[in-house]
Scaffold this motif. Sequence first.
Motif, PDB file in Angstrom:
ATOM      1  N   LYS A  31      21.906  37.058 -55.739  1.00 19.62           N
ATOM      2  CA  LYS A  31      21.953  38.138 -56.730  1.00 19.62           C
ATOM      3  C   LYS A  31      21.170  37.750 -57.980  1.00 19.62           C
ATOM      4  O   LYS A  31      20.953  36.559 -58.243  1.00 19.62           O
ATOM      5  CB  LYS A  31      23.397  38.520 -57.070  1.00 19.62           C
ATOM      6  CG  LYS A  31      24.334  37.375 -57.381  1.00 19.62           C
ATOM      7  CD  LYS A  31      25.732  37.946 -57.618  1.00 19.62           C
ATOM      8  CE  LYS A  31      26.675  36.916 -58.190  1.00 19.62           C
ATOM      9  NZ  LYS A  31      27.469  36.219 -57.199  1.00 19.62           N
ATOM     10  N   PRO A  32      20.749  38.743 -58.786  1.00 25.87           N
ATOM     11  CA  PRO A  32      19.868  38.475 -59.927  1.00 25.87           C
ATOM     12  C   PRO A  32      20.437  37.512 -60.961  1.00 25.87           C
ATOM     13  O   PRO A  32      19.670  36.880 -61.687  1.00 25.87           O
ATOM     14  CB  PRO A  32      19.659  39.866 -60.538  1.00 25.87           C
ATOM     15  CG  PRO A  32      19.838  40.815 -59.398  1.00 25.87           C
ATOM     16  CD  PRO A  32      20.908  40.194 -58.535  1.00 25.87           C
ATOM     17  N   TYR A  40      17.186  32.887 -58.772  1.00 25.04           N
ATOM     18  CA  TYR A  40      16.741  34.209 -58.312  1.00 25.04           C
ATOM     19  C   TYR A  40      15.338  34.535 -58.817  1.00 25.04           C
ATOM     20  O   TYR A  40      14.469  34.969 -58.055  1.00 25.04           O
ATOM     21  CB  TYR A  40      17.737  35.279 -58.766  1.00 25.04           C
ATOM     22  CG  TYR A  40      17.493  36.654 -58.192  1.00 25.04           C
ATOM     23  CD1 TYR A  40      18.076  37.035 -56.984  1.00 25.04           C
ATOM     24  CD2 TYR A  40      16.694  37.583 -58.853  1.00 25.04           C
ATOM     25  CE1 TYR A  40      17.873  38.308 -56.451  1.00 25.04           C
ATOM     26  CE2 TYR A  40      16.474  38.851 -58.326  1.00 25.04           C
ATOM     27  CZ  TYR A  40      17.071  39.207 -57.131  1.00 25.04           C
ATOM     28  OH  TYR A  40      16.857  40.470 -56.612  1.00 25.04           O
ATOM     29  N   HIS A  85      21.841  34.730 -60.336  1.00 18.84           N
ATOM     30  CA  HIS A  85      21.751  33.344 -59.845  1.00 18.84           C
ATOM     31  C   HIS A  85      20.588  32.633 -60.533  1.00 18.84           C
ATOM     32  O   HIS A  85      19.510  33.198 -60.716  1.00 18.84           O
ATOM     33  CB  HIS A  85      21.539  33.339 -58.327  1.00 18.84           C
ATOM     34  CG  HIS A  85      21.660  31.981 -57.709  1.00 18.84           C
ATOM     35  ND1 HIS A  85      20.658  31.029 -57.802  1.00 18.84           N
ATOM     36  CD2 HIS A  85      22.660  31.401 -57.010  1.00 18.84           C
ATOM     37  CE1 HIS A  85      21.046  29.938 -57.176  1.00 18.84           C
ATOM     38  NE2 HIS A  85      22.257  30.140 -56.681  1.00 18.84           N
ATOM     39  N   ARG A 125      13.342  37.073 -50.918  1.00 21.72           N
ATOM     40  CA  ARG A 125      14.777  37.326 -51.044  1.00 21.72           C
ATOM     41  C   ARG A 125      15.343  37.900 -49.741  1.00 21.72           C
ATOM     42  O   ARG A 125      14.658  38.605 -49.008  1.00 21.72           O
ATOM     43  CB  ARG A 125      15.040  38.302 -52.193  1.00 21.72           C
ATOM     44  CG  ARG A 125      14.708  37.756 -53.571  1.00 21.72           C
ATOM     45  CD  ARG A 125      14.624  38.864 -54.593  1.00 21.72           C
ATOM     46  NE  ARG A 125      13.524  39.789 -54.250  1.00 21.72           N
ATOM     47  CZ  ARG A 125      13.378  40.997 -54.761  1.00 21.72           C
ATOM     48  NH1 ARG A 125      14.247  41.446 -55.652  1.00 21.72           N
ATOM     49  NH2 ARG A 125      12.365  41.764 -54.403  1.00 21.72           N
ATOM     50  N   PRO A 148      19.834  32.026 -53.629  1.00 23.51           N
ATOM     51  CA  PRO A 148      20.010  33.076 -54.645  1.00 23.51           C
ATOM     52  C   PRO A 148      20.219  34.461 -54.021  1.00 23.51           C
ATOM     53  O   PRO A 148      19.284  35.076 -53.534  1.00 23.51           O
ATOM     54  CB  PRO A 148      18.699  33.017 -55.442  1.00 23.51           C
ATOM     55  CG  PRO A 148      17.694  32.460 -54.494  1.00 23.51           C
ATOM     56  CD  PRO A 148      18.419  31.721 -53.400  1.00 23.51           C
TER      57      PRO A 148
END
Length: 289
Positions: free
Chosen positions: A210-211, A216, A213, A137, A208
Amino acid sequence: MNFRDQIKNEYPFASHWLEIDGHQYHYLDEGQGQPLLMVHGNPTWSFAWRRLVKQLSAHYRVIAVDHIGCGLSDKPQDYAYKLESHINNLKTLIQELDLQDITLFAHDWGGAIGMGAAVDLPERFQRFVLMNTAAFRSQEIPLRIAVCRIPILGSCGVRGLNLFSGAAVSMAVEKRERMTDEVKTGFLGPYDSWRNRIAVDQFVKDIPLKPSHPSYQTLLHVEEGLQQFQNHPMLLIWGERDWCFTTNFLDEFERRFPNAETLRISDAGHYVFEDAHEIMLPRIEQFLK
């Protein structure tokens, strides 16, 4: 004239296809020996690896894929263009060809996709050559890519005006004289219409951040699986003038893989295989030996 006829000197390879879920997945399969698996990013395709395929296939079996929606693979309009889909397709190919002792070559999105396959099939992977990529990430996203993610407007630019693929042939290289008409045709040929640029657009949307997405959790799964390869041979090749996958990404790989070898190329950009192939290839051959 078909664009493949225009690039036959640069890309003289025989095509292979594997049917996956009713779609034709295109790949190159050149040479004999230990498999080198080459996984491209966005907005490229197996054409990006052509010099490596030509040289390394003298001593190895070189397999270079085109993700669904990319290169010479099918470009369905109603497809789940998500990280998970691309990883699953790559795993299907690996299992169908029963590849063992794989050396993964990955660039751009190919890092997350290729390492995703490795995390799920670790016993099949032996070594890694990663260049200007990520498999974890990050909140780093250049403005010129963020703009392409704007709903409706972004798709109009990427699919309608070809702002992503078209811009990449100049913005992703430092040595623009290497982008001859034939090479530009190679990079742009598969992405010549609104319809054919669907995956280019979807890849941009699939970053992705943010969570919430949809991709993610997939990327998190890849990231959490990286540590099992800490003691595998790894070569990190980086064009230091890349404005997208900056040297911050290289620093993160070096932190995660302290035993990795690194080749930093100060005057190369994102398409490091165009700017610095004559520097990369001898080092790659040395690494493989």
